[in-house]
Scaffold this motif. Structure first.
Motif, PDB file in Angstrom:
ATOM      1  N   ARG A 127       0.860  -1.175   0.000  1.00  0.00           N
ATOM      2  CA  ARG A 127       0.000   0.000   0.000  1.00  0.00           C
ATOM      3  C   ARG A 127       0.900   1.230   0.000  1.00  0.00           C
ATOM      4  NH1 ARG A 127      -2.960  -1.430   5.178  1.00  0.00           N
ATOM      5  NH2 ARG A 127      -1.045  -2.598   5.358  1.00  0.00           N
ATOM      6  N   ASP A 170      -2.523   5.050  -2.657  1.00  0.00           N
ATOM      7  CA  ASP A 170      -3.719   4.582  -1.950  1.00  0.00           C
ATOM      8  C   ASP A 170      -4.252   5.648  -0.992  1.00  0.00           C
ATOM      9  OD1 ASP A 170      -3.813   1.813  -2.986  1.00  0.00           O
ATOM     10  OD2 ASP A 170      -1.896   1.629  -1.925  1.00  0.00           O
ATOM     11  N   TYR A 171      -3.339   6.404  -0.383  1.00  0.00           N
ATOM     12  CA  TYR A 171      -3.699   7.447   0.571  1.00  0.00           C
ATOM     13  C   TYR A 171      -2.921   8.699   0.214  1.00  0.00           C
ATOM     14  CZ  TYR A 171      -4.903   3.164   2.992  1.00  0.00           C
ATOM     15  OH  TYR A 171      -5.405   1.933   3.302  1.00  0.00           O
ATOM     16  N   TRP A 220      -1.900  12.398   2.032  1.00  0.00           N
ATOM     17  CA  TRP A 220      -1.883  13.197   3.247  1.00  0.00           C
ATOM     18  C   TRP A 220      -1.144  14.505   2.987  1.00  0.00           C
ATOM     19  CZ3 TRP A 220       0.492   8.333   5.716  1.00  0.00           C
ATOM     20  CH2 TRP A 220      -0.507   7.391   6.014  1.00  0.00           C
ATOM     21  N   ASP A 267      -4.133   9.450  11.047  1.00  0.00           N
ATOM     22  CA  ASP A 267      -4.898   8.385  10.387  1.00  0.00           C
ATOM     23  C   ASP A 267      -4.445   7.015  10.876  1.00  0.00           C
ATOM     24  OD1 ASP A 267      -6.582   9.955   8.893  1.00  0.00           O
ATOM     25  OD2 ASP A 267      -5.589   9.565   6.976  1.00  0.00           O
ATOM     26  N   LEU A 268      -3.144   6.824  10.957  1.00  0.00           N
ATOM     27  CA  LEU A 268      -2.627   5.523  11.409  1.00  0.00           C
ATOM     28  C   LEU A 268      -3.070   5.237  12.830  1.00  0.00           C
ATOM     29  CD1 LEU A 268       0.995   5.601   9.969  1.00  0.00           C
ATOM     30  CD2 LEU A 268      -0.930   4.238   9.152  1.00  0.00           C
ATOM     31  N   ASP A 269      -3.068   6.257  13.679  1.00  0.00           N
ATOM     32  CA  ASP A 269      -3.522   6.092  15.056  1.00  0.00           C
ATOM     33  C   ASP A 269      -4.990   5.652  15.093  1.00  0.00           C
ATOM     34  OD1 ASP A 269      -3.049   6.199  17.891  1.00  0.00           O
ATOM     35  OD2 ASP A 269      -4.228   8.048  17.923  1.00  0.00           O
ATOM     36  N   LEU A 270      -5.810   6.254  14.241  1.00  0.00           N
ATOM     37  CA  LEU A 270      -7.223   5.859  14.170  1.00  0.00           C
ATOM     38  C   LEU A 270      -7.364   4.432  13.674  1.00  0.00           C
ATOM     39  CD1 LEU A 270      -8.875   9.074  12.683  1.00  0.00           C
ATOM     40  CD2 LEU A 270      -9.164   8.160  14.986  1.00  0.00           C
ATOM     41  N   TRP A 271      -6.589   4.075  12.667  1.00  0.00           N
ATOM     42  CA  TRP A 271      -6.660   2.716  12.113  1.00  0.00           C
ATOM     43  C   TRP A 271      -6.256   1.666  13.131  1.00  0.00           C
ATOM     44  CZ3 TRP A 271      -3.524   4.175   7.174  1.00  0.00           C
ATOM     45  CH2 TRP A 271      -4.325   4.961   6.347  1.00  0.00           C
ATOM     46  N   MET A 272      -5.312   2.048  14.007  1.00  0.00           N
ATOM     47  CA  MET A 272      -4.778   1.114  14.986  1.00  0.00           C
ATOM     48  C   MET A 272      -5.637   1.094  16.253  1.00  0.00           C
ATOM     49  SD  MET A 272      -1.852   0.013  13.507  1.00  0.00           S
ATOM     50  CE  MET A 272      -0.994  -0.668  14.854  1.00  0.00           C
ATOM     51  N   GLY A 273      -6.708   1.878  16.258  1.00  0.00           N
ATOM     52  CA  GLY A 273      -7.613   1.878  17.408  1.00  0.00           C
ATOM     53  C   GLY A 273      -7.199   2.821  18.513  1.00  0.00           C
TER      54      GLY A 273
END
Length: 112
Positions: free
Chosen positions: A76, A93-94, A96, A105-111
């Motif tokens: 990706r 794909d992304y 920023w 975004d990564l923090d959100l994806w990782m919960g």
């Protein structure tokens, strides 16, 4: 999460820059270690070292060669635009504006 640098720069320049910035990465792939981007060999080296598939890797960069290398590795990709319009941005794909947006975004994806 393991992090790497895959750069077209020399090992000497990378080491000096990382030291000056107080940064450490698990893996550094410079032009002495693998063919330059857009060749995906540097991504493959990281994947071998980490024992992961390229599909499990996110290649983050700020130029077309970064995105091409990631796509060729079947990883990706995320493009840091720095507020510029890039004709190749749709290849990623992304997209920023900067690394802080990407980290959020990564923090959100990782919960987080």
């Amino acid at each position: 999460i393991p992090r790497a640098i895959f750069t077209r720069n020399s090992r000497t320049i990378v080491d000096r820059t990382l030291k000056r910035c107080g940064l450490e990465f698990q893996t550094v792939v410079s032009r002495e270690d693998a063919p330059a981007k857009p060749d995906p060999a540097g991504i493959h080296l990281c994947c071998q070292e980490w024992n992961v598939s390229p599909a499990d890797v996110l290649m983050v960069g700020d130029y077309v060669y970064d995105i091409e290398a990631g796509r060729r590795a079947q990883s990706r990709t995320a493009l840091l635009t720095h507020g510029k319009y890039w004709h190749f941005a749709e290849m990623a794909d992304y997209r920023w504006h900067d690394l802080l947006e990407g980290l959020a975004d990564l923090d959100l994806w990782m919960g987080g």
